[in-house]
Design an enzyme around this catalytic site. Structure first.
Site, PDB file in Angstrom:
ATOM      1  CB  ALA A  70       5.719   3.112  -6.272  1.00 51.33           C
ATOM      2  N   GLY A 116       4.263   0.547  -1.502  1.00 57.06           N
ATOM      3  CA  GLY A 116       3.115   1.166  -2.347  1.00 57.06           C
ATOM      4  C   GLY A 116       1.839   0.310  -2.200  1.00 57.06           C
ATOM      5  CD  GLU A 119       2.972   3.291   1.363  1.00 55.50           C
ATOM      6  OE1 GLU A 119       3.506   3.349   0.127  1.00 55.50           O
ATOM      7  OE2 GLU A 119       3.311   4.362   1.853  1.00 55.50           O
ATOM      8  CD  GLU A 139       7.865   1.986   0.753  1.00 57.04           C
ATOM      9  OE1 GLU A 139       8.244   1.481   1.755  1.00 57.04           O
ATOM     10  OE2 GLU A 139       6.898   2.407   0.316  1.00 57.04           O
TER      11      GLU A 139
END
Ligand code: CO8
Length: 265
Positions: A70, A116, A119, A139
């Site tokens: 992200a 992300g 993911e 993260e």
């Protein structure tokens, strides 16, 4: 052929029976900001609308990254817990939609797939990785946890403690390790990744679309249920697919010693 030409964060190109989606923010290692997620959503609308698209390949622009997570600049600006939860849910919904797309999704992981980005890769059906790819859930190093499904999909795919190891330490793994953990289906030299993804997508695009759709659905749904329920799902889907014209074509082609031509009917 470029389709959806008004995209600024991604590109979507039509190939021969399949589409290539590239996350295109190489200056920030293809980090996912809100605009990118919105464009991804629109790209999926387009892919589902165009029945001639029978497989989707997703990759990252540039040499270095698939998607480095992200966008941390945007993440830093989120002010409330409620907003953080809302954004995690939005991303999860998008990745689940990708996972449930009725066509196969090949992730061509060309470099860093972190947070992300990992993911996103985990929501694909087949992962091809360059030997330069690196996977991880960093993260924890930002003081948070994976929010786009990583804790759930990695645990289901590679096992609970493997997921804990990577989510708790933030350590990265190379493509070879990801292969041995069953996360990646094939590792190829970086220079060959595009070609490999292309020929895999072209191969998938020639298969019977209805059978493809049900195989994906039965494996996805079945892995979330007990064996008996999963087997019932398999048998009922077998019945549905047996009703298709493509089944007649596939079997006739075999008996007539020719290549089948599937039409998705
Ligand atoms: N977000 C924003 N910018 C990024 C990101 C990112 N995730 N990753 C890299 N960049 C930027 C860098 O800031 C840098 O910008 P600039 O040139 O302006 O300095 C540029 O990309 C190039 O990166 P580096 O100079 O850092 O390149 P290196 O080769 O030195 O390092 C790394 C590469 C190791 C990949 C490094 O960039 C890195 O660690 N990136 C961050 C990885 C990360 O922590 N990802 C997880 C993000 S959090 C997340 O994904 C949560 C998902 C769920 C959210 C749910 C709620 C919204």
């Amino acid at each position: 052929e470029g389709i959806g030409l008004d995209f600024t964060q991604i590109t979507l190109e039509m190939e021969d029976g399949w589409a290539l989606l590239t996350i295109n923010r190489p200056k920030v290692l293809n980090a996912l900001n809100q605009e990118t997620l919105q464009e991804l959503e629109r790209a999926l609308d387009e892919v589902e609308r165009r029945k001639e698209i029978r497989a989707l390949v997703i990759t990252g622009a540039g040499e270095k990254a698939f998607v480095a997570g992200a966008d941390i600049t945007e993440l830093r600006r989120i002010e409330t817990a409620g907003e953080a939860e809302r954004q995690a849910t939005l991303g999860q919904t998008l990745f689940t939609r990708l996972e449930e797309l009725p066509i196969p999704v090949v992730m061509a992981v060309n470099g860093y797939a972190l947070g992300g980005g990992f993911e996103l890769a985990l929501s694909g059906d087949i992962l091809l990785a360059s030997d330069q790819a690196q996977f991880g859930l960093p993260e924890i190093n930002l003081g948070v946890l994976p929010g786009y499904g990583g804790t759930q999909r990695l645990a289901r795919l590679a096992g609970k403690n493997t997921a804990k190891y990577f989510a708790l330490t933030g350590d990265r793994m190379d493509a070879e390790t990801a292969y041995h953990l069953g996360i990646v289906q094939r590792v190829v030299p970086a220079a060959n990744l595009k070609e490999e993804a292309k020929s895999l997508a072209a191969k998938l695009a020639r298969k019977a679309p209805i059978a493809i759709r049900y195989i994906k659905q039965v494996i996805n749904q079945g892995s979330e249920t007990d064996l008996k329920t999963g087997l019932r799902l398999e048998a009922s889907s077998f019945g549905v697919v047996f009703d298709s014209q493509d089944r007649v074509e596939g079997m006739d082609a075999f008996l007539e010693k020719r290549k089948p031509s599937f039409r998705g009917e």
